[in-house]
Design a protein around this motif. Structure first.
Motif, mmCIF file in Angstrom:
data_model
loop_
_atom_site.group_PDB
_atom_site.id
_atom_site.type_symbol
_atom_site.label_atom_id
_atom_site.label_comp_id
_atom_site.label_asym_id
_atom_site.label_seq_id
_atom_site.Cartn_x
_atom_site.Cartn_y
_atom_site.Cartn_z
ATOM 1 N N GLU A 1 42.348 58.244 48.306
ATOM 2 C CA GLU A 1 41.235 57.544 48.805
ATOM 3 C C GLU A 1 40.262 57.304 47.196
ATOM 4 N N ILE A 2 40.472 58.276 45.760
ATOM 5 C CA ILE A 2 40.290 57.890 44.256
ATOM 6 C C ILE A 2 40.784 56.848 44.520
ATOM 7 N N LYS A 3 42.160 56.897 44.703
ATOM 8 C CA LYS A 3 43.052 55.606 44.253
ATOM 9 C C LYS A 3 42.951 54.679 44.767
ATOM 10 N N LYS A 4 42.393 54.470 45.966
ATOM 11 C CA LYS A 4 42.097 53.140 46.209
ATOM 12 C C LYS A 4 40.494 52.909 45.877
ATOM 13 N N ASN A 5 39.665 53.327 45.747
ATOM 14 C CA ASN A 5 38.553 52.695 44.974
ATOM 15 C C ASN A 5 38.559 52.020 43.404
ATOM 16 N N ASP A 6 38.866 52.844 43.204
ATOM 17 C CA ASP A 6 39.242 53.139 41.951
ATOM 18 C C ASP A 6 40.087 51.361 41.600
ATOM 19 N N ALA A 7 41.102 50.758 42.787
ATOM 20 C CA ALA A 7 41.710 49.983 42.920
ATOM 21 C C ALA A 7 40.714 48.554 43.099
ATOM 22 N N LEU A 8 39.913 48.511 44.163
ATOM 23 C CA LEU A 8 39.148 48.086 44.997
ATOM 24 C C LEU A 8 37.954 47.647 43.770
ATOM 25 N N ASN A 9 37.775 48.378 42.862
ATOM 26 C CA ASN A 9 36.505 48.458 41.604
ATOM 27 C C ASN A 9 37.614 47.489 40.596
ATOM 28 N N LEU A 10 38.416 47.303 40.618
ATOM 29 C CA LEU A 10 39.836 46.549 39.519
ATOM 30 C C LEU A 10 39.751 45.729 40.123
ATOM 31 N N LYS A 11 39.749 45.477 41.355
ATOM 32 C CA LYS A 11 40.260 43.639 42.304
ATOM 33 C C LYS A 11 38.696 43.194 41.723
ATOM 34 N N THR A 12 37.148 43.749 41.884
ATOM 35 C CA THR A 12 36.392 42.822 41.673
ATOM 36 C C THR A 12 36.154 42.429 40.095
ATOM 37 N N GLU A 13 36.796 43.548 38.979
ATOM 38 C CA GLU A 13 36.268 42.483 37.923
ATOM 39 C C GLU A 13 37.414 41.913 37.495
ATOM 40 N N ILE A 14 38.837 41.438 38.426
ATOM 41 C CA ILE A 14 39.620 41.006 37.924
ATOM 42 C C ILE A 14 39.743 39.520 38.170
ATOM 43 N N GLU A 15 39.353 39.517 39.236
ATOM 44 C CA GLU A 15 38.494 38.600 40.144
ATOM 45 C C GLU A 15 37.513 37.402 39.696
ATOM 46 N N LYS A 16 36.796 37.919 38.650
ATOM 47 C CA LYS A 16 35.749 37.771 37.719
ATOM 48 C C LYS A 16 35.750 36.600 36.710
ATOM 49 N N LEU A 17 37.216 37.300 35.910
ATOM 50 C CA LEU A 17 38.109 37.007 35.085
ATOM 51 C C LEU A 17 38.581 35.298 35.088
ATOM 52 N N ILE A 18 39.056 34.583 34.432
ATOM 53 C CA ILE A 18 39.692 33.383 33.922
ATOM 54 C C ILE A 18 39.618 33.616 33.081
ATOM 55 N N LEU A 19 41.133 33.147 32.459
ATOM 56 C CA LEU A 19 42.672 33.193 31.455
ATOM 57 C C LEU A 19 42.714 32.126 31.030
ATOM 58 N N ASN A 20 42.150 31.699 29.969
ATOM 59 C CA ASN A 20 42.478 30.396 29.070
ATOM 60 C C ASN A 20 44.001 31.077 28.088
ATOM 61 N N PHE A 21 45.076 29.736 28.642
ATOM 62 C CA PHE A 21 45.809 29.419 27.959
ATOM 63 C C PHE A 21 45.792 28.251 27.611
ATOM 64 N N GLU A 22 46.623 27.556 26.460
ATOM 65 C CA GLU A 22 47.011 26.397 25.896
ATOM 66 C C GLU A 22 48.082 25.469 25.837
ATOM 67 N N LEU A 23 49.020 24.251 26.014
ATOM 68 C CA LEU A 23 50.084 24.172 25.905
ATOM 69 C C LEU A 23 50.318 22.298 25.474
ATOM 70 N N LYS A 24 51.246 22.582 24.792
ATOM 71 C CA LYS A 24 50.945 21.373 23.887
ATOM 72 C C LYS A 24 51.822 20.356 24.458
ATOM 73 N N VAL A 25 50.787 18.929 24.687
ATOM 74 C CA VAL A 25 51.450 17.973 25.215
ATOM 75 C C VAL A 25 51.760 17.380 24.603
ATOM 76 N N THR A 26 52.587 16.561 24.971
ATOM 77 C CA THR A 26 53.166 14.599 23.949
ATOM 78 C C THR A 26 53.808 14.244 24.826
ATOM 79 N N ASN A 27 52.798 12.684 24.833
ATOM 80 C CA ASN A 27 53.711 11.956 26.293
ATOM 81 C C ASN A 27 53.492 12.599 27.609
ATOM 82 N N ASP A 28 52.542 12.943 27.896
ATOM 83 C CA ASP A 28 52.553 13.293 29.346
ATOM 84 C C ASP A 28 53.857 14.847 29.987
#
Length: 147
Positions: A58-85
């Motif tokens: 139960e403790i591990k499941k509750n920790d996972a549920l808390n972690l889930k809410t924090e991760i779902e608030k997050l947006i990871l941003n990355f950049e890739l080089k683009v040339t001529n589409d």
């Protein structure tokens, strides 16, 4: 004869109470350390152990549920080089794992599925945090346009 299995043996699982013949139970399972005889003292120990396992689950499941809410608030941003589409490079699960670690999320290697993002925009990735607990991580890939 009833015994409590303390090690897995063939079809018998750990912490399982099984009925076996007297000879097999005494001369093999108990003698070789696979089982304990079922008596009041061993039964109480088994019940206490199962309660502790239930609480830890139960403790591990509750920790996972808390972690889930924090991760779902997050947006990871990355950049890739683009040339001529044409997009150069990709975002791998290793890069995603490193970005999460930089943000303070230390996840097991197997929780993030093998992904290879080669397109721009937002991609949603399912991360398995615990049994029946999955978080949806958003990964935003932007293009750096150059010559």
């Amino acid at each position: 004869m009833k015994v409590i299995m303390i090690k897995k043996y063939q079809k018998y699982n750990v912490d399982e109470v099984v009925e076996v013949s007297d000879g097999f139970g005494t001369n093999f399972l108990i003698k070789n350390g696979y089982a304990l005889p079922l008596n009041e003292n061993n039964r109480k120990k088994l019940e206490i152990k199962k309660e502790q396992q239930k609480k830890e689950f139960e403790i591990k499941k509750n920790d996972a549920l808390n972690l889930k809410t924090e991760i779902e608030k997050l947006i990871l941003n990355f950049e890739l080089k683009v040339t001529n589409d044409i997009i150069h490079g990709s975002i791998s699960s290793k890069k995603i794992s490193q970005a999460l670690a930089e943000k303070g999320f230390k996840l097991e290697k197997h929780t993030i599925p093998h992904v290879l993002i080669t397109s721009l925009g937002i991609t949603k990735i399912k991360i398995k945090l615990f049994k029946d607990v999955e978080a949806e991580l958003r990964v935003n890939v932007k293009g750096i346009y150059g010559k």
